[in-house]
Design a protein around this motif. Sequence first.
Motif, PDB file in Angstrom:
ATOM      1  N   ARG A  22      16.313  10.536 -11.555  1.00  0.00           N
ATOM      2  CA  ARG A  22      17.303   9.739 -10.001  1.00  0.00           C
ATOM      3  C   ARG A  22      17.909  11.468  -9.466  1.00  0.00           C
ATOM      4  O   ARG A  22      17.703  10.970  -8.185  1.00  0.00           O
ATOM      5  CB  ARG A  22      18.536   9.064 -11.066  1.00  0.00           C
ATOM      6  CG  ARG A  22      19.611   8.470  -9.684  1.00  0.00           C
ATOM      7  CD  ARG A  22      20.232   7.895 -10.068  1.00  0.00           C
ATOM      8  NE  ARG A  22      20.712   6.841 -10.497  1.00  0.00           N
ATOM      9  CZ  ARG A  22      21.349   6.110 -10.987  1.00  0.00           C
ATOM     10  NH1 ARG A  22      22.753   6.634 -11.070  1.00  0.00           N
ATOM     11  NH2 ARG A  22      21.019   4.539 -11.161  1.00  0.00           N
ATOM     12  N   LEU A  23      17.880  12.238 -10.372  1.00  0.00           N
ATOM     13  CA  LEU A  23      18.299  13.757  -9.249  1.00  0.00           C
ATOM     14  C   LEU A  23      16.870  13.678  -8.220  1.00  0.00           C
ATOM     15  O   LEU A  23      17.592  14.190  -7.321  1.00  0.00           O
ATOM     16  CB  LEU A  23      18.740  14.612 -10.458  1.00  0.00           C
ATOM     17  CG  LEU A  23      18.957  15.879 -10.023  1.00  0.00           C
ATOM     18  CD1 LEU A  23      19.704  17.210 -10.907  1.00  0.00           C
ATOM     19  CD2 LEU A  23      18.288  16.849  -9.466  1.00  0.00           C
ATOM     20  N   VAL A  24      15.959  14.236  -8.610  1.00  0.00           N
ATOM     21  CA  VAL A  24      14.819  13.983  -8.225  1.00  0.00           C
ATOM     22  C   VAL A  24      14.827  13.263  -6.867  1.00  0.00           C
ATOM     23  O   VAL A  24      14.847  13.754  -6.026  1.00  0.00           O
ATOM     24  CB  VAL A  24      13.232  14.336  -8.709  1.00  0.00           C
ATOM     25  CG1 VAL A  24      11.885  14.111  -8.343  1.00  0.00           C
ATOM     26  CG2 VAL A  24      13.055  15.057 -10.372  1.00  0.00           C
ATOM     27  N   LEU A  25      14.543  11.970  -7.646  1.00  0.00           N
ATOM     28  CA  LEU A  25      14.361  11.263  -6.447  1.00  0.00           C
ATOM     29  C   LEU A  25      15.355  10.822  -5.572  1.00  0.00           C
ATOM     30  O   LEU A  25      15.583  10.782  -4.380  1.00  0.00           O
ATOM     31  CB  LEU A  25      14.870   9.679  -7.314  1.00  0.00           C
ATOM     32  CG  LEU A  25      14.830   8.058  -5.948  1.00  0.00           C
ATOM     33  CD1 LEU A  25      12.487   7.701  -6.497  1.00  0.00           C
ATOM     34  CD2 LEU A  25      14.469   7.676  -7.025  1.00  0.00           C
ATOM     35  N   THR A  26      17.146  11.033  -5.465  1.00  0.00           N
ATOM     36  CA  THR A  26      17.756  10.998  -4.821  1.00  0.00           C
ATOM     37  C   THR A  26      17.998  13.218  -4.037  1.00  0.00           C
ATOM     38  O   THR A  26      17.796  12.006  -2.355  1.00  0.00           O
ATOM     39  CB  THR A  26      19.362  11.629  -5.785  1.00  0.00           C
ATOM     40  OG1 THR A  26      19.986  10.205  -6.580  1.00  0.00           O
ATOM     41  CG2 THR A  26      19.906  11.412  -4.860  1.00  0.00           C
ATOM     42  N   LEU A  27      17.236  13.815  -4.523  1.00  0.00           N
ATOM     43  CA  LEU A  27      16.901  14.744  -3.776  1.00  0.00           C
ATOM     44  C   LEU A  27      16.363  14.303  -2.377  1.00  0.00           C
ATOM     45  O   LEU A  27      15.871  14.819  -1.216  1.00  0.00           O
ATOM     46  CB  LEU A  27      16.560  15.743  -4.546  1.00  0.00           C
ATOM     47  CG  LEU A  27      17.345  17.038  -5.537  1.00  0.00           C
ATOM     48  CD1 LEU A  27      16.871  18.181  -5.838  1.00  0.00           C
ATOM     49  CD2 LEU A  27      18.615  16.970  -4.136  1.00  0.00           C
ATOM     50  N   VAL A  28      14.911  13.982  -2.693  1.00  0.00           N
ATOM     51  CA  VAL A  28      13.633  13.534  -1.697  1.00  0.00           C
ATOM     52  C   VAL A  28      14.220  12.986  -1.158  1.00  0.00           C
ATOM     53  O   VAL A  28      13.868  12.496   0.675  1.00  0.00           O
ATOM     54  CB  VAL A  28      12.753  12.867  -2.797  1.00  0.00           C
ATOM     55  CG1 VAL A  28      11.464  11.918  -1.665  1.00  0.00           C
ATOM     56  CG2 VAL A  28      11.935  14.058  -3.889  1.00  0.00           C
ATOM     57  N   VAL A  29      14.738  11.130  -1.316  1.00  0.00           N
ATOM     58  CA  VAL A  29      15.126  10.055  -0.622  1.00  0.00           C
ATOM     59  C   VAL A  29      16.355  10.624   0.005  1.00  0.00           C
ATOM     60  O   VAL A  29      16.863  11.191   1.848  1.00  0.00           O
ATOM     61  CB  VAL A  29      15.571   9.752  -1.203  1.00  0.00           C
ATOM     62  CG1 VAL A  29      16.591   8.424  -0.171  1.00  0.00           C
ATOM     63  CG2 VAL A  29      14.557   8.590  -1.506  1.00  0.00           C
ATOM     64  N   ALA A  30      17.171  12.395   0.313  1.00  0.00           N
ATOM     65  CA  ALA A  30      18.352  11.850   0.803  1.00  0.00           C
ATOM     66  C   ALA A  30      18.113  12.942   1.657  1.00  0.00           C
ATOM     67  O   ALA A  30      19.018  12.966   3.082  1.00  0.00           O
ATOM     68  CB  ALA A  30      19.592  12.656   0.113  1.00  0.00           C
ATOM     69  N   SER A  31      17.741  14.370   1.221  1.00  0.00           N
ATOM     70  CA  SER A  31      16.859  15.014   2.411  1.00  0.00           C
ATOM     71  C   SER A  31      16.474  14.703   2.993  1.00  0.00           C
ATOM     72  O   SER A  31      16.455  14.963   4.921  1.00  0.00           O
ATOM     73  CB  SER A  31      16.295  16.699   1.560  1.00  0.00           C
ATOM     74  OG  SER A  31      14.905  16.360   0.820  1.00  0.00           O
ATOM     75  N   LEU A  32      15.243  14.245   2.551  1.00  0.00           N
ATOM     76  CA  LEU A  32      14.553  13.106   3.935  1.00  0.00           C
ATOM     77  C   LEU A  32      15.404  12.587   5.237  1.00  0.00           C
ATOM     78  O   LEU A  32      15.256  12.246   6.908  1.00  0.00           O
ATOM     79  CB  LEU A  32      13.541  12.347   3.767  1.00  0.00           C
ATOM     80  CG  LEU A  32      12.193  12.864   3.028  1.00  0.00           C
ATOM     81  CD1 LEU A  32      10.980  12.262   2.091  1.00  0.00           C
ATOM     82  CD2 LEU A  32      11.535  13.648   3.895  1.00  0.00           C
ATOM     83  N   ALA A  33      16.057  11.224   4.368  1.00  0.00           N
ATOM     84  CA  ALA A  33      16.849  10.474   5.460  1.00  0.00           C
ATOM     85  C   ALA A  33      17.633  11.322   6.146  1.00  0.00           C
ATOM     86  O   ALA A  33      17.969  11.358   7.676  1.00  0.00           O
ATOM     87  CB  ALA A  33      17.094   9.407   4.811  1.00  0.00           C
ATOM     88  N   GLY A  34      19.176  12.247   5.643  1.00  0.00           N
ATOM     89  CA  GLY A  34      19.730  12.890   6.003  1.00  0.00           C
ATOM     90  C   GLY A  34      18.732  13.756   7.075  1.00  0.00           C
ATOM     91  O   GLY A  34      19.778  14.048   7.965  1.00  0.00           O
ATOM     92  N   TYR A  35      17.971  14.414   6.754  1.00  0.00           N
ATOM     93  CA  TYR A  35      17.563  14.902   8.625  1.00  0.00           C
ATOM     94  C   TYR A  35      17.022  14.412   9.077  1.00  0.00           C
ATOM     95  O   TYR A  35      17.414  14.844  10.402  1.00  0.00           O
ATOM     96  CB  TYR A  35      15.968  16.240   7.516  1.00  0.00           C
ATOM     97  CG  TYR A  35      15.203  17.081   8.831  1.00  0.00           C
ATOM     98  CD1 TYR A  35      15.927  18.014   8.752  1.00  0.00           C
ATOM     99  CD2 TYR A  35      14.214  16.213   9.303  1.00  0.00           C
ATOM    100  CE1 TYR A  35      15.637  18.694  10.072  1.00  0.00           C
ATOM    101  CE2 TYR A  35      14.054  17.556   9.849  1.00  0.00           C
ATOM    102  CZ  TYR A  35      14.329  18.112  10.642  1.00  0.00           C
ATOM    103  OH  TYR A  35      13.759  19.218  12.269  1.00  0.00           O
ATOM    104  N   ALA A  36      16.922  13.578   8.996  1.00  0.00           N
ATOM    105  CA  ALA A  36      16.488  12.436  10.511  1.00  0.00           C
ATOM    106  C   ALA A  36      16.684  12.226  10.594  1.00  0.00           C
ATOM    107  O   ALA A  36      17.633  11.702  12.164  1.00  0.00           O
ATOM    108  CB  ALA A  36      15.060  11.045   9.481  1.00  0.00           C
ATOM    109  N   LEU A  37      18.596  11.320  10.145  1.00  0.00           N
ATOM    110  CA  LEU A  37      19.794  10.998  10.991  1.00  0.00           C
ATOM    111  C   LEU A  37      20.086  12.212  11.622  1.00  0.00           C
ATOM    112  O   LEU A  37      21.024  11.929  12.310  1.00  0.00           O
ATOM    113  CB  LEU A  37      20.783   9.889   9.950  1.00  0.00           C
ATOM    114  CG  LEU A  37      20.336   8.722   9.245  1.00  0.00           C
ATOM    115  CD1 LEU A  37      21.043   8.357   8.197  1.00  0.00           C
ATOM    116  CD2 LEU A  37      19.851   8.680  10.259  1.00  0.00           C
TER     117      LEU A  37
END
Lengths: 362, 466
Positions: free
Chosen positions: B270-285
């Motif tokens: 979940r750590l890996v998945l969260t980092l990928v999802v959150a950094s991508l989406a956080g940057y876009a937002l």
Amino acid sequence: MSRTRSEERSGWLFVLPFTISMMLFFVFAIVRTAYYSFTDFDLFEAPSFVGMSNYTALVSDELFLLALRNTIGFSLIVTTTQTVLALALAVLVNHAVRARGLVRTVFYLPSIMSSAAMTLIFLWLFQRNGFMTAIVSVMLAYRQHILLFLVGMAALHGALVLNARRSYEGVSIFDPFFLLVAAVGALALAVSCALAGLLSVFDNNLPISWLNTQRHFLFMPVTLWSVALMNVFTTVPTLMLLFLAGLQSIPSSLYDAAEVDGANAFQRFRHITVPALRPVTFAVVTMGVIGTLQMFDQVAILGDAAPLASRVTLAYYVYENAFPEGASSRIGMASAAALVLGILTITAVYVQKSLGVKEKGE
Amino acid sequence: MMASTPAAKVPPLRRRLPAGALRRRQLAASAWVYLTFLVVAIIMAGTFVLAFIASLKVDPLERPFRIYFDQLNPAAWIAAARLGQEGAGDALWGGLAPGAKVDFSVTYAAPADATIVEPRAEVPRRRPGSGIAAALMRHYAADYASIALRSSSAATMQARDEKGIRQGWQTRTFVYEITYRTDRQNGPWIERTPLNLTAPTSQILIDSPISPSRSERRGRLLSWDNITPGALGLIFNNYRRVINETADLQTGKSLLGSWLGNSLVIATGRLVLTLVVASLAGYALARLKFRGSRLLFAAALFSMTIPAQVTFVSNYLIFRDLSLLNTPWSVIVVFVASANVLLMKQFFEGFPREIEEAAIVDGANRFQVFCKIVLPNAKPALLVNAILAFQGAWNDFFWPLVLITSPPEALTVQVGLLSLRRSFGGAQGDWGLVLAGAFISIVPVVILFVLFQRHIVSTQFAKGTQ
């Protein structure tokens, strides 16, 4: 033009994984829950539409009403207590300058622990013949000494303050120096009485049921009071750190100015600290409301250690209906109750938010 | 005291407090602050310290609550190390192995007019505890050990009776020798060597290398669970037991071990998945303008207020239909990382734009910019997110409870704790095991906390100052 279009495209690509999980595990899930709440469904046979009957069944289900009452009561009590305690502690720690670094470490431990481990520790503490019972027994055994200490301290303090007020002005009722003197004096009195054996020590060996009981206190089962105590214990440190951060961002010049204007400690707290902490308070109360309304883990881990009626909350009611032990799933009922829980949470957060905004406008 | 000084002269007008008195008041006020602080800290930290101490005890529910017992007594550690050394050549974890020759001396005392008889000693066939491991146990020390009295010696001592009058008591020390039977020298290593001593109630045990685990029949029967524990085997007996006794009936493997492994896999995933999802989406937002971004942001905020109980039926069905129930994948994937996305968004908003724009002018596309420029500079935020994600996944109880129900070794450690409580914390009241399990389960997050304390606390602070 092409720049914005490429930005649009890359924007969508970037949020794609998040959007998928959001749509699938959240939006779709809520829609499906809403749909199931109008059906009869046991996870295996296809759901059949039954209209509002799940909701009417809920309203007439004693256990649901009990769960609703327990949840609301628990939420009110825990949110209020933990917010007030956290604020008080934060103000205290903010004054205890030298100990601040230590505080962060000591107080942080409960908040990183899992609710399961925490609950087990508290279950041990709350056993019928456990440590909590032992503490209460000791306090009951020495109740005369404790009473003597309290009465002695009040009397001594009152005498000191009255005496000082005859000659001096500006001696507060809660004069810290006299309080300290009175406390030390009363403690010496109580200890010497204990050593001399002047007061009787009561013998008691009562096993107290903290968890496995049907008893109620005020409007909530004793079991949930015990859980509430544990919940407050675990959340207060985290919330205190939030308040502490808020306190440290208030410029001290404000307090200095107020002191020059002759505002006393309470007035300074009321007119500077409270308004400045409003955003933090909002965050803390929101977290509290959300966290307490969905309280589940502790109750699930309690399991058969307490009767169902004394520990049921809405979140647990939902789970219990979806996966009942030794019966087939009642997904329709579970979904309907889940929606009630969701709406309750949103309403509570919204009400709290609008109240907060109104206060800000004053 | 300052109030008594002016009482002699009784001034007609009330005066302001003198400077010295004001200073005393300030000191007293801060004394109160630190006193209260001390009390709170004792309540907070004391609970954990007490629970940890109790987790070492044979019976954590004993009353009165002692804080001085064998597991906290260095003299007993040394004795246990010697016994472990003699039993299996292992001073740390003990045991009974071929060639063992263990000296175990006990001293009884009785009033001068009574006689001290030799206690009846035996190595009983006793199962350890009530857990599954009892069924798995194949070798009993009783089958391989023999016990004999080697010597006994008498002495006298002075004792006070209830009235405080000194009396001469007689004492006798019996030295038993427990040996691994020579006719079974090819036998196995055995984890524990229980011992029973039966003696009349008129004589009292006053000394033994390690205290008996239980005293039954009004003190007539004293029993030791293990007289060859080794130092760590003595101190962390409950910890060893909770690992060994939560065993799988078929494979004999420790369930707690596999629970910890599962939790580690899930939390890391979940750590890996969260980092990928959150950094991508956080940057876009934070940076990119696209239609629906405000809606997505609102949805992320909204999703944080809705309890998991509202969405779990549907999510359960999704994983059932994909046949992913009871696999770690379901728990890794089911999470909507809204909080992490918002945290990353906030970080990227405070990130200087200029560097990125320069790179874009140079012809790099958004993804290249993100990978080459943004991510390497986002390490602090990624670290905080990683910690929060790991801790959240490790501590998560609800999703693993719903999505992983069988077989027993597939559970995560948090749900495993629930089954620990069911099997040991009920009627048997074997709370030592339950507490030991709870403390083992928090080790990873405590390590994480110790390593990254600064980062975690500063995030909390940042949240508060917003």
